[in-house]
Design an enzyme around this catalytic site. Sequence first.
Site, PDB file in Angstrom:
ATOM      1  CG  HIS A  10      -1.924   1.139   1.281  1.00  0.00           C
ATOM      2  ND1 HIS A  10      -3.207   0.867   1.428  1.00  0.00           N
ATOM      3  CD2 HIS A  10      -1.766   2.410   1.311  1.00  0.00           C
ATOM      4  CE1 HIS A  10      -3.710   2.186   1.466  1.00  0.00           C
ATOM      5  NE2 HIS A  10      -2.837   3.227   1.274  1.00  0.00           N
ATOM      6  CG  HIS A  12      -0.884   7.003  -0.957  1.00  0.00           C
ATOM      7  ND1 HIS A  12      -1.857   7.288  -1.669  1.00  0.00           N
ATOM      8  CD2 HIS A  12      -1.036   6.356   0.137  1.00  0.00           C
ATOM      9  CE1 HIS A  12      -2.847   6.496  -0.832  1.00  0.00           C
ATOM     10  NE2 HIS A  12      -2.398   6.237   0.276  1.00  0.00           N
ATOM     11  CE  LYS A  92      -7.831   1.710  -0.643  1.00  0.00           C
ATOM     12  NZ  LYS A  92      -6.522   2.516  -0.465  1.00  0.00           N
ATOM     13  CG  HIS A 131      -9.637   4.114   3.420  1.00  0.00           C
ATOM     14  ND1 HIS A 131      -8.569   4.981   3.372  1.00  0.00           N
ATOM     15  CD2 HIS A 131     -10.345   4.998   4.377  1.00  0.00           C
ATOM     16  CE1 HIS A 131      -8.577   5.826   4.470  1.00  0.00           C
ATOM     17  NE2 HIS A 131      -9.649   5.734   4.954  1.00  0.00           N
ATOM     18  CG  HIS A 165      -4.992   2.070   5.650  1.00  0.00           C
ATOM     19  ND1 HIS A 165      -6.320   1.791   5.857  1.00  0.00           N
ATOM     20  CD2 HIS A 165      -4.905   2.905   4.654  1.00  0.00           C
ATOM     21  CE1 HIS A 165      -7.129   2.786   5.034  1.00  0.00           C
ATOM     22  NE2 HIS A 165      -6.147   3.139   4.191  1.00  0.00           N
ATOM     23  CG  ASP A 237      -1.717   4.748   4.250  1.00  0.00           C
ATOM     24  OD1 ASP A 237      -1.796   5.202   3.030  1.00  0.00           O
ATOM     25  OD2 ASP A 237      -2.589   5.190   5.051  1.00  0.00           O
ATOM     26  CG  HIS A 241       0.183  15.313   2.430  1.00  0.00           C
ATOM     27  ND1 HIS A 241      -0.521  15.551   1.273  1.00  0.00           N
ATOM     28  CD2 HIS A 241      -0.357  14.245   2.883  1.00  0.00           C
ATOM     29  CE1 HIS A 241      -1.458  14.783   1.383  1.00  0.00           C
ATOM     30  NE2 HIS A 241      -1.290  13.935   2.481  1.00  0.00           N
TER      31      HIS A 241
END
Length: 331
Positions: A10, A12, A92, A131, A165, A237, A241
């Site tokens: 998982h 990003h 997803k 999720h 998660h 996960d 940012h």
Amino acid sequence: MILKNPLDMHLHLRDAAMLDLVTPFSARDFKAAVIMPNLIPPLCDINALKAYKQRIIKACEKNDFSPLMTLFYKNYDYDFLKEAKDFIFAIKLYPAGVTTNSSLGLTSFDLNELRASLEAMSELDIPLLVHGETNDFVMDREANFAKIYETLAKNFPKLKIVMEHITTKRLCELLKEYENLYATITLHHLILTLDDLLGEKLKPHLFCKPIAKRYEDREALCELAFAGHEKVMFGSDSAPHPLSAKECCGCAAGVFSAPVALPLLCELFQKHSSLINLQKFISDNACKIHNLSFEEDKLVEFKKDTWQVPSRYGDVVPFMADESLEFARVL
């Protein structure tokens, strides 16, 4: 400590400059990773997915790394899914508005609307990654989603459903009740509780969704992970940012853990006398669950060697910034 084919189930990576910044950290340490589709706009198109995959590969800096691509859930028809199957690892599902870039997620879990797509996925052996949160009180959102997981598991028994998660004792128990339910567990949820986020001072770089929960929830997660339970897999996960989006009013949800994931897992599993099960958690279980195999193995070695995590990587603050870790990668 040598780890064989570490997998991040998982991840990003974002896009553009952020993609170029963060991808090498995962590509260096992991053999493959399941890439999340919640871009702007989300990945719902095969051509867009192929193009994104090529951008990821370009950012890998020639590391031995395979991006396992996912599509953002919509009620796709059988013909589309049959065509997509050769290019995707999974689909997803996001409930609308529960996390970053999920506004176009599902607003209803009416089985009459979902049935055609989920039956097609079952037939084509395409996993569903979820999720799992409702829009209720923040501490109850995941536990309340358990009823939806049960409904999906009962009505689509041949569908491989991964509860992403997980953070609660309730879902740790639910995992054992249905043969077709599996789960990913993050690094930060093995360490954090709500106290770490806001017990003393608010720490925005520890804010993620699902939010860290109670001590008993963390203990349930640790029990599964450290035992190498066959139905759980590591999924970082890791969700970067920029500093401006974290240290502000209404800060973005996400913990950037990619640079420290494997060394910190080595430390945790050793602390709990469970190093023997780390290989299962970071690779073997996922390979068995998803029938993954690789032509060439990637061996990643770690040794006891204290190092300090940088305060920033570019404009992103990593998990455990400025802290000392006990294990380091052998170059």
